[in-house]
Design an enzyme around this catalytic site. Sequence first.
Site, PDB file in Angstrom:
ATOM      1  N   TYR A 473       0.846  -1.204   0.000  1.00 47.08           N
ATOM      2  CA  TYR A 473       0.000   0.000   0.000  1.00 47.08           C
ATOM      3  C   TYR A 473       0.879   1.250   0.000  1.00 47.08           C
ATOM      4  O   TYR A 473       0.949   1.975  -0.965  1.00 47.08           O
ATOM      5  CB  TYR A 473      -0.966  -0.018   1.188  1.00 47.08           C
ATOM      6  CG  TYR A 473      -1.970   1.113   1.142  1.00 47.08           C
ATOM      7  CD1 TYR A 473      -3.072   1.040   0.298  1.00 47.08           C
ATOM      8  CD2 TYR A 473      -1.808   2.254   1.916  1.00 47.08           C
ATOM      9  CE1 TYR A 473      -4.001   2.075   0.226  1.00 47.08           C
ATOM     10  CE2 TYR A 473      -2.730   3.298   1.861  1.00 47.08           C
ATOM     11  CZ  TYR A 473      -3.814   3.214   1.022  1.00 47.08           C
ATOM     12  OH  TYR A 473      -4.714   4.237   0.951  1.00 47.08           O
ATOM     13  N   SER A 553      -6.403   1.137  -4.568  1.00 44.21           N
ATOM     14  CA  SER A 553      -6.493   2.559  -4.251  1.00 44.21           C
ATOM     15  C   SER A 553      -5.104   3.191  -4.372  1.00 44.21           C
ATOM     16  O   SER A 553      -4.524   3.194  -5.456  1.00 44.21           O
ATOM     17  CB  SER A 553      -7.102   2.737  -2.855  1.00 44.21           C
ATOM     18  OG  SER A 553      -7.533   4.043  -2.655  1.00 44.21           O
ATOM     19  N   ASP A 636     -17.650   3.876  -7.839  1.00 47.19           N
ATOM     20  CA  ASP A 636     -16.524   4.317  -7.002  1.00 47.19           C
ATOM     21  C   ASP A 636     -16.464   5.837  -7.053  1.00 47.19           C
ATOM     22  O   ASP A 636     -16.042   6.421  -8.042  1.00 47.19           O
ATOM     23  CB  ASP A 636     -15.203   3.713  -7.503  1.00 47.19           C
ATOM     24  CG  ASP A 636     -14.054   3.960  -6.524  1.00 47.19           C
ATOM     25  OD1 ASP A 636     -14.234   4.788  -5.602  1.00 47.19           O
ATOM     26  OD2 ASP A 636     -12.999   3.338  -6.677  1.00 47.19           O
ATOM     27  N   HIS A 671     -15.831   1.713  -4.056  1.00 43.39           N
ATOM     28  CA  HIS A 671     -14.398   1.634  -3.784  1.00 43.39           C
ATOM     29  C   HIS A 671     -14.028   0.341  -3.054  1.00 43.39           C
ATOM     30  O   HIS A 671     -12.872  -0.034  -3.004  1.00 43.39           O
ATOM     31  CB  HIS A 671     -13.979   2.852  -2.956  1.00 43.39           C
ATOM     32  CG  HIS A 671     -12.507   3.118  -2.970  1.00 43.39           C
ATOM     33  ND1 HIS A 671     -11.801   3.336  -4.136  1.00 43.39           N
ATOM     34  CD2 HIS A 671     -11.588   3.191  -1.968  1.00 43.39           C
ATOM     35  CE1 HIS A 671     -10.522   3.543  -3.838  1.00 43.39           C
ATOM     36  NE2 HIS A 671     -10.371   3.451  -2.540  1.00 43.39           N
TER      37      HIS A 671
END
Length: 700
Positions: A473, A553, A636, A671
Amino acid sequence: MGVMMTVAVGSASGQQFIPLKYPEAKKTETTDDYHGTKVADPYRWLEDDNSAETKAWVEAENKVTQAYLSAIPFRSQIHSRLEEMWNYPRYGTPFREGKYYYFYKNDGLQNQAVLYRQLGLNGTPEVFIDPNKLSEKGTAALGSLSFSKDGKYCAYLIAKAGSDWQEGFVMDVATKQLLGDKLEWIKFSGLSWKGDGFYYSRYDAPTEASKLSKKNEYHKVYYHKVGQPQSQDELIFVDKDHPLRNAGVGLTEDERFLVLSTTEGTSGNEISVRDLKDPSQKGFSLLIKGFDTDPDVIDHVNGQLLVKTNQDAPNFKVVLVDPKNPAKENWKTIIPEQPEVLQGVGTAGGKLFASYLKDASTRIMQYSKLGKLERSISLPGIGTASGFGGKEEDKTLFYTYTSFVAPPTIYKYDVASGKSELFRKSEVKFNPDEYETKQVFFSSKDGTKVPVFLSYKKGMQRNGDNPVLLYGYGGFNIPMTPGFSVTNLFFMEQGGIYAVVNLRGGNEYGEAWHKGGMLDKKQNVFDDFIGAAEYLIKEKYTNSGKLAIRGGSNGGLLVGAAMTQRPELFKVALPAVGVMDMLRFQKFTIGWAWVVEYGSSEKADQFPYLYKYSPLHNLKKGVNYPATMVTTADHDDRVVPAHSFKFAATLQEMHEGPNPVLIRIETQAGHGAGKPTSKLIDEATDIWAFTMYNLGMQFK
């Protein structure tokens, strides 16, 4: 004309080649001038998610993707096994409200978890709220939920089809009857009760056409009194001078202090308070000026406020602040900064529970309200523990422990004695003793030591030929801690290694670690990820033909940057709901809030580094990119799907080579939060089918 290419799809016994024709995506002469640099944006039209052209392109892309996936011989076997593994009861940590204990439970394949309640710990559970009954396909999800202090009312939020927009409702707790209250256009909001009403945050109503893409401005805090229409709600706060700030309020447990937190982005906030027992105080008074630190009010103690802060303490500390004399030289340190980063502080039974991270694994310390260390709470192993919170009068609390190979287990904790006892374990259809996790460290490009968790079936041979899924991430101060996932376990069951790298940009090692991966230091995050891949190859865990990368993301941006910078290093790339256009992200919904993390193309000194790594702008003609499946969703409104649409269209135009480059667009989903179980299983099936097929794996 669409782009034509040939890929191998067929049974294990004999490969057959079928032509894969990508849908036509027209190109327009759209160019922007960024501080003297001309940048073409030929697929700008895909930003309009309401246009007939975009909808036709989405439909055509999904058709190509589903045709490819349906030709993978073991896809249905993967779906059956995932459904089987997913089908076990999953429980949330119980919490007490009035005379009832509440907990979430999913029987196994229910689309949404159901909220139950029972009288005391030995009562018979009954359904309190079942979100599955709110929509046909389980796409309505329960969000925040809050009970009035007297236990009479429960207010809750519902999100539909994965959107960030939510609606608010109020229920009579005794009868479980919905009252007539309905609140709309709520976003990024908690619910905080005071008397027979509650505080919440919302925006003004958008138009139907713009609600999923328009920039969100003028966040407002209101007080809603039960039984009154929303139009009569009292406006508590709006910042008319700063339209792009978000605002939310909460009350201390005793309902004395109303705490207002405002933010300009995803990190850094300002705290103001109002003493509701002081009739002379009509507005809010500044407690901690923003936006250079991340303060968080924990509780009220004798007229003063306990605050978690990273002011002069990158790993955070806890201080006592007097609202009447809030200057930092008057603060009293209650829990000093430690070598490990302080994640959060819960309260229950008159105690403080401080949660620390040591090399991305949880450590819990129990303190008195005045900062006396009472004990370290022993946990079952390297993993993540959560839920250390409750009411002031609670004698017991509950927490959940999980790891990569241990499904969530709930423990009951006695505050006075410090003893934990098993309350509820998961009945998963696999044997956790057959799997293991180890943590390794490698040196990144600049010499920084970076940790990686490796989880796999015992007996794994380091022969340089194991399939690996590398996940990361690296941003927004968010740590990647051990957590259980049926889908990742499936990959381990199939002989894969699941690797999670703790990249800079997160907060595994405090604010310095976060700052080392943001703004002009963002390339460090990609270097850490690439470094982890190189380490796994060097140490004979895998090779580049067996290596898949995945992230969602901000992690989708990570995968996009890694595959454009080092396309030869990876065989499969899985960017999910990613931020792919680093020059225009701030123009949509809540994207402006990420400028504090990324910077903005509108600033001459920040544009060059954004342009240098922006995945969309670094795809080059004639490159053989990894087998790629971009995933996004039509609802999203956090990272608008235009990012993935433009990236996929450009990738299909530029890519040359045998690897498929596809996009899978989920409908009636957003999302990720609140996604129904059926959609989660379908998506996991497609991701593993695509990954295993392109890594040369067979279903076992």
